[in-house]
Design an enzyme around this catalytic site. Structure first.
Site, mmCIF file in Angstrom:
data_model
loop_
_atom_site.group_PDB
_atom_site.id
_atom_site.type_symbol
_atom_site.label_atom_id
_atom_site.label_comp_id
_atom_site.label_asym_id
_atom_site.label_seq_id
_atom_site.Cartn_x
_atom_site.Cartn_y
_atom_site.Cartn_z
ATOM 1 N N SER A 96 1.045 -1.333 -0.231
ATOM 2 C CA SER A 96 -0.077 -0.305 0.410
ATOM 3 C C SER A 96 1.317 1.272 0.256
ATOM 4 O O SER A 96 1.464 1.946 1.404
ATOM 5 C CB SER A 96 -0.901 0.135 0.633
ATOM 6 O OG SER A 96 -1.995 -1.125 1.267
ATOM 7 N N LYS A 171 -6.448 2.112 -3.254
ATOM 8 C CA LYS A 171 -6.911 1.683 -2.114
ATOM 9 C C LYS A 171 -6.280 2.241 -0.386
ATOM 10 O O LYS A 171 -7.163 2.125 0.415
ATOM 11 C CB LYS A 171 -4.972 0.869 -2.197
ATOM 12 C CG LYS A 171 -4.277 0.682 -1.104
ATOM 13 C CD LYS A 171 -5.209 -1.017 -0.149
ATOM 14 C CE LYS A 171 -4.765 -1.182 0.840
ATOM 15 N NZ LYS A 171 -5.372 -2.389 1.663
ATOM 16 N N LYS A 240 0.219 4.534 8.670
ATOM 17 C CA LYS A 240 0.209 4.823 7.081
ATOM 18 C C LYS A 240 -0.813 5.451 6.386
ATOM 19 O O LYS A 240 -0.200 6.173 5.472
ATOM 20 C CB LYS A 240 1.678 3.928 7.086
ATOM 21 C CG LYS A 240 2.047 4.251 5.156
ATOM 22 C CD LYS A 240 1.935 3.343 5.033
ATOM 23 C CE LYS A 240 1.349 2.021 4.614
ATOM 24 N NZ LYS A 240 1.262 0.781 4.061
HETATM 25 P P1 NAD Z 1 4.236 -6.712 7.440
HETATM 26 O O1 NAD Z 1 5.216 -5.858 8.406
HETATM 27 O O2 NAD Z 1 3.881 -7.996 8.133
HETATM 28 O O3 NAD Z 1 5.636 -6.916 6.179
HETATM 29 C C1 NAD Z 1 6.513 -6.938 5.847
HETATM 30 C C2 NAD Z 1 7.903 -7.573 4.616
HETATM 31 O O4 NAD Z 1 8.772 -6.631 4.799
HETATM 32 C C3 NAD Z 1 8.982 -8.111 6.437
HETATM 33 O O5 NAD Z 1 8.654 -9.385 6.365
HETATM 34 C C4 NAD Z 1 9.189 -6.883 6.709
HETATM 35 O O6 NAD Z 1 11.314 -8.074 6.746
HETATM 36 C C5 NAD Z 1 9.642 -6.895 4.812
HETATM 37 N N1 NAD Z 1 10.967 -6.078 4.651
HETATM 38 C C6 NAD Z 1 10.672 -4.917 5.708
HETATM 39 N N2 NAD Z 1 11.882 -3.542 4.967
HETATM 40 C C7 NAD Z 1 12.369 -4.552 3.543
HETATM 41 C C8 NAD Z 1 13.610 -4.309 2.996
HETATM 42 N N3 NAD Z 1 13.956 -3.062 2.837
HETATM 43 N N4 NAD Z 1 13.930 -5.439 2.276
HETATM 44 C C9 NAD Z 1 12.893 -5.988 2.440
HETATM 45 N N5 NAD Z 1 11.984 -6.507 3.163
HETATM 46 C C10 NAD Z 1 11.732 -5.289 3.821
HETATM 47 O O7 NAD Z 1 3.133 -6.019 6.569
HETATM 48 P P2 NAD Z 1 2.438 -6.798 5.869
HETATM 49 O O8 NAD Z 1 1.695 -6.561 6.755
HETATM 50 O O9 NAD Z 1 2.553 -8.010 5.243
HETATM 51 O O10 NAD Z 1 1.954 -5.452 4.881
HETATM 52 C C11 NAD Z 1 2.723 -5.499 3.745
HETATM 53 C C12 NAD Z 1 2.076 -4.068 3.031
HETATM 54 O O11 NAD Z 1 0.870 -4.717 2.542
HETATM 55 C C13 NAD Z 1 1.876 -3.114 3.384
HETATM 56 O O12 NAD Z 1 1.838 -2.049 3.157
HETATM 57 C C14 NAD Z 1 0.623 -2.674 4.357
HETATM 58 O O13 NAD Z 1 0.132 -1.926 4.223
HETATM 59 C C15 NAD Z 1 -0.830 -3.470 3.293
HETATM 60 N N6 NAD Z 1 -1.188 -4.208 3.516
HETATM 61 C C16 NAD Z 1 -0.617 -6.157 5.148
HETATM 62 C C17 NAD Z 1 -2.269 -6.009 4.663
HETATM 63 C C18 NAD Z 1 -2.869 -6.939 6.483
HETATM 64 O O14 NAD Z 1 -3.993 -7.477 6.379
HETATM 65 N N7 NAD Z 1 -1.476 -7.601 6.955
HETATM 66 C C19 NAD Z 1 -3.779 -5.497 4.263
HETATM 67 C C20 NAD Z 1 -3.914 -4.918 2.819
HETATM 68 C C21 NAD Z 1 -2.110 -4.387 3.041
#
Ligand code: NAD
Length: 291
Positions: A96, A171, A240
């Site tokens: 997102s 989104k 965010k």
């Molecule tokens: P999360 O924090 O669980 O996962 C993020 C991942 O990115 C982690 O594994 C972290 O280690 C990795 N990461 C962070 N910095 C990094 C880097 N520099 N290089 C490589 N890897 C890196 O987050 P999430 O809940 O999976 O969400 C991911 C995206 O999806 C976000 O933008 C969030 O807003 C969006 N989103 C989340 C949900 C939800 O229900 N969790 C739903 C829809 C959208």
């Protein structure tokens, strides 16, 4: 797309189950994350290999599922993943991210001979596991059409929104609606309780009536009243997204007369909790002390 290799960066709450769906659909995937333990766990669980710069030239589609635009840009541009891809490969940012930055990123990648789609998702961890996410696509429609088999492996509804950045704009607006809906639902439950109506009974009322929402149907009993607060979507990630929605509204000069209070309240509450707090903890946070 059949037989294509997909690189996947970001193996968190969403990325891990999305990878599992791609493997189930028969794609070869290569995975990367800043946390080596997550890479090892996914490689073991799904019998896949790590994505390294040495094998990046084999990737046809590189998916990013990362916290925000800044990290997406760092990973692709500063850490050199975009430069390591073959010309003509496609980058799909499913995080997102911020729509205006995504438009610029699309232009930067295109200048490097790469294609770009923004394809953020909605539906949370549950629908990521089921492979039934809503996927909101921005970019070239022809590229989206070619990428449908990959998107369909993870999504139940794939909506083409418009040019690059449109998926990310849609989104952020969706989450603005979702977060404001969550807050008014939670406030109604607390008022009901003080009046002597149990939150369970009030949730049943909402679900049978016009106040029904994704929050009332899928979050209140499951994660709020149960006290597990374990939806898998953090309160800070929603904060965010609300910041992105606010900036988007400002960029088109629309004042958000009603919604800006919700955005401010969410931001205020986010400053009270640690980075791992689930967004459903808003139920606990808005349960104000009675004098
Ligand atoms: P999360 O924090 O669980 O996962 C993020 C991942 O990115 C982690 O594994 C972290 O280690 C990795 N990461 C962070 N910095 C990094 C880097 N520099 N290089 C490589 N890897 C890196 O987050 P999430 O809940 O999976 O969400 C991911 C995206 O999806 C976000 O933008 C969030 O807003 C969006 N989103 C989340 C949900 C939800 O229900 N969790 C739903 C829809 C959208």
């Amino acid at each position: 797309m059949a037989g294509k290799t997909i690189g996947f960066i970001g193996l968190g709450m969403m990325g891990a189950p999305m990878c599992a769906c791609l493997v189930k659909a028969g794609f070869r995937i290569l995975v990367a994350d800043a946390d080596p333990a997550r890479v090892s766990a996914i490689c073991d669980d799904l019998s896949v290999s790590p994505l390294t710069k040495d094998v990046a030239g084999e990737v046809d589609v590189l998916i990013t599922m990362l916290p925000n635009s800044k990290i997406v840009e760092t990973v692709l541009l500063e850490n050199g993943w975009a430069a390591a891809l073959r010309k003509g490969s496609l980058v799909v940012d499913m995080s997102s991210s911020e729509p205006v930055r995504s438009r610029d990123l699309a232009a930067t990648l295109e200048a490097q001979g790469l294609e770009y789609l923004d394809a953020p998702v909605s539906g949370g961890v549950k629908r990521a596991r089921e492979g039934t996410l809503a996927i909101l696509v921005g970019g070239k429609e022809t590229v989206k059409a070619e990428t449908m088999p990959v998107l369909e492996a993870m999504g139940g509804s794939i909506l083409f929104i418009g040019p690059a950045g449109s998926g990310h704009a849609a989104k952020a607006l969706n989450n603005f609606v979702s977060a404001c809906g969550l807050m008014v639902t939670v406030e109604a439950l607390h008022v009901a309780q003080r009046f002597g109506i149990s939150p369970e009974a009030m949730t049943d009322v909402l679900n049978a009536s016009s106040g029904k929402s994704n929050t009332s149907e899928n979050k209140v009993k499951q994660f709020m009243l149960s006290g597990t607060f374990g939806s898998g979507f953090s309160l800070h990630l929603m904060d965010k997204d609300l910041g992105i929605a606010r900036a988007l509204a400002q960029s088109v000069d629309y004042p958000l007369t009603f919604g800006r209070n919700g955005i401010d309240l969410w931001h205020e509450q986010a400053s009270e909790v640690g980075p791992t707090a689930d967004h459903t903890e808003m139920y606990r946070l808005l349960e104000q002390e009675q004098d």
